[in-house]
Scaffold this active site. Sequence first.
Site, PDB file in Angstrom:
ATOM      1  N   GLU A 126       0.853  -1.121   0.069  1.00  0.00           N
ATOM      2  CA  GLU A 126       0.060   0.125   0.127  1.00  0.00           C
ATOM      3  C   GLU A 126       0.827   1.439   0.075  1.00  0.00           C
ATOM      4  O   GLU A 126       0.592   2.318  -0.731  1.00  0.00           O
ATOM      5  CB  GLU A 126      -0.852   0.029   1.112  1.00  0.00           C
ATOM      6  CG  GLU A 126      -1.904  -1.015   1.661  1.00  0.00           C
ATOM      7  CD  GLU A 126      -1.226  -2.178   2.309  1.00  0.00           C
ATOM      8  OE1 GLU A 126      -0.038  -2.654   2.083  1.00  0.00           O
ATOM      9  OE2 GLU A 126      -1.878  -2.843   3.116  1.00  0.00           O
ATOM     10  N   THR A 171      14.008 -41.362  -5.635  1.00  0.00           N
ATOM     11  CA  THR A 171      14.514 -39.999  -6.248  1.00  0.00           C
ATOM     12  C   THR A 171      15.780 -39.692  -5.854  1.00  0.00           C
ATOM     13  O   THR A 171      16.777 -39.447  -6.786  1.00  0.00           O
ATOM     14  CB  THR A 171      13.427 -39.204  -6.311  1.00  0.00           C
ATOM     15  OG1 THR A 171      12.023 -39.363  -6.781  1.00  0.00           O
ATOM     16  CG2 THR A 171      13.841 -37.902  -7.032  1.00  0.00           C
TER      17      THR A 171
END
Length: 379
Positions: A68, A212
């Site tokens: 803002e 993995t």
Amino acid sequence: VTNAPTVPILASAADDPLLRSAMQRAIDLGRRGWGRVAPNPLVGAVVVNERLVVGDGWHAEFGGDHAEVVALRKAGVRARGATLVVTLEPCAHQGKTPPCVDAILAAGIARVIVAIRDPDRAAQGGADVLRSAGLVVETGVMADAAAALIAPFLFAREQPTRPFLALKLATSIDARIADAGGRSQWISGPQAQNWAHWLRAGFDAVAIGAETARRDDPRLTVRGGIVPRRPPVRVVFDRRAALSPETKLVRTAGDTPTWVIASEEAPATNVKALETRGVRVFRPRSLEQGLVLLREAGVESLLCEGGGALGVGLLADGLVDRLYWLQAPVWLGAGGVPAFPGAADAALDQAPRWIPVERRPLGPDTLLVLDRRLCLPGS
Ligand SMILES: NC(=O)c1ccc[n+]([C@@H]2O[C@H](COP(=O)([O-])OP(=O)(O)OC[C@H]3O[C@@H](n4cnc5c(N)ncnc54)[C@H](OP(=O)(O)O)[C@@H]3O)[C@@H](O)[C@H]2O)c1
């Protein structure tokens, strides 16, 4: 205290295409803080005056100006009597920076459009302060899209016992994550690979399964254009703590934090071997408890990059909050490694439907982002 002019009651911003496009712009701008602002949320803001955008900004750096304030500074005097469109309720407290509501009042903003209320107890209340000062404040405009932008932040406030967990998989058309020889590099193209590095930068930790780690020997670091404020911790789910000391992850554990989620049954010699090389080893009783330990160690958001077996384990236990699914235009056949091996059957009329929050092409590949549910604080 403000001299903001009184404005007439207006139709909802949700029905105004200009304000909706301003909110979309604010969401897109907010995303630019990715990897730089956590544990703060991503926030974007746009100032609209006489139906023209006169200022915009985003929270770019942890501890730096809020969105803002940046947008109001850009707008300058054109903020007087204008509408501020912001993705998250402006803060009403003194944190690392002064309260945004003070800047909004000082700038003479007349109307504030907010997507979502701030769930943070310390920061919330800005909408009420602004209303008391005579501004028109509307909340809940495009709340779903803004909530998806900061899902990990909202999740951490709603459910602080485990991290927000996103599962990312690159698959073939036939939902294989590797070919019959176990090769997965590379199913997706260079654009998707660059995006994957960008994605890592926004998570506190990045995880893989033991298989993995063994097959691909990845580094799991963030490379490419984006530099995260804090490099994500690297995590391997490896119940036996059998991760080889020769893997890149273990060899570089002194440079980037590397943790193993083992189990109570992990042989003590394996645990010791990893710990002496600088790897932190956790020994939970279950997958879920492993996540709880990660949260206790400070991980609010976790990106799991597969493989399929770990992903299915997490899905089966209801622990996946978001799925980043990259689909590549390639066919790998029945012998390839399945993305979801042994996933439980679900009857069509009872299977829970995930919520699509993003779809877009990445070069020849397609990215689909699905959330299990939206975290939406009351608006
Ligand atoms: N395309 C992609 O996006 C992508 C991503 C990653 C991997 N890959 C490919 O996928 C293949 C490996 O995938 P994968 O499915 O065979 O194995 P994975 O999911 O990587 O690893 C499975 C292992 O993780 C460990 N694990 C720990 N906790 C678990 C739990 N609660 N549930 C299940 N497993 C748990 C188990 O080993 P312990 O029992 O010893 O703990 C299990 O054997 C490789 O070929 C790799 O190249 C592709």
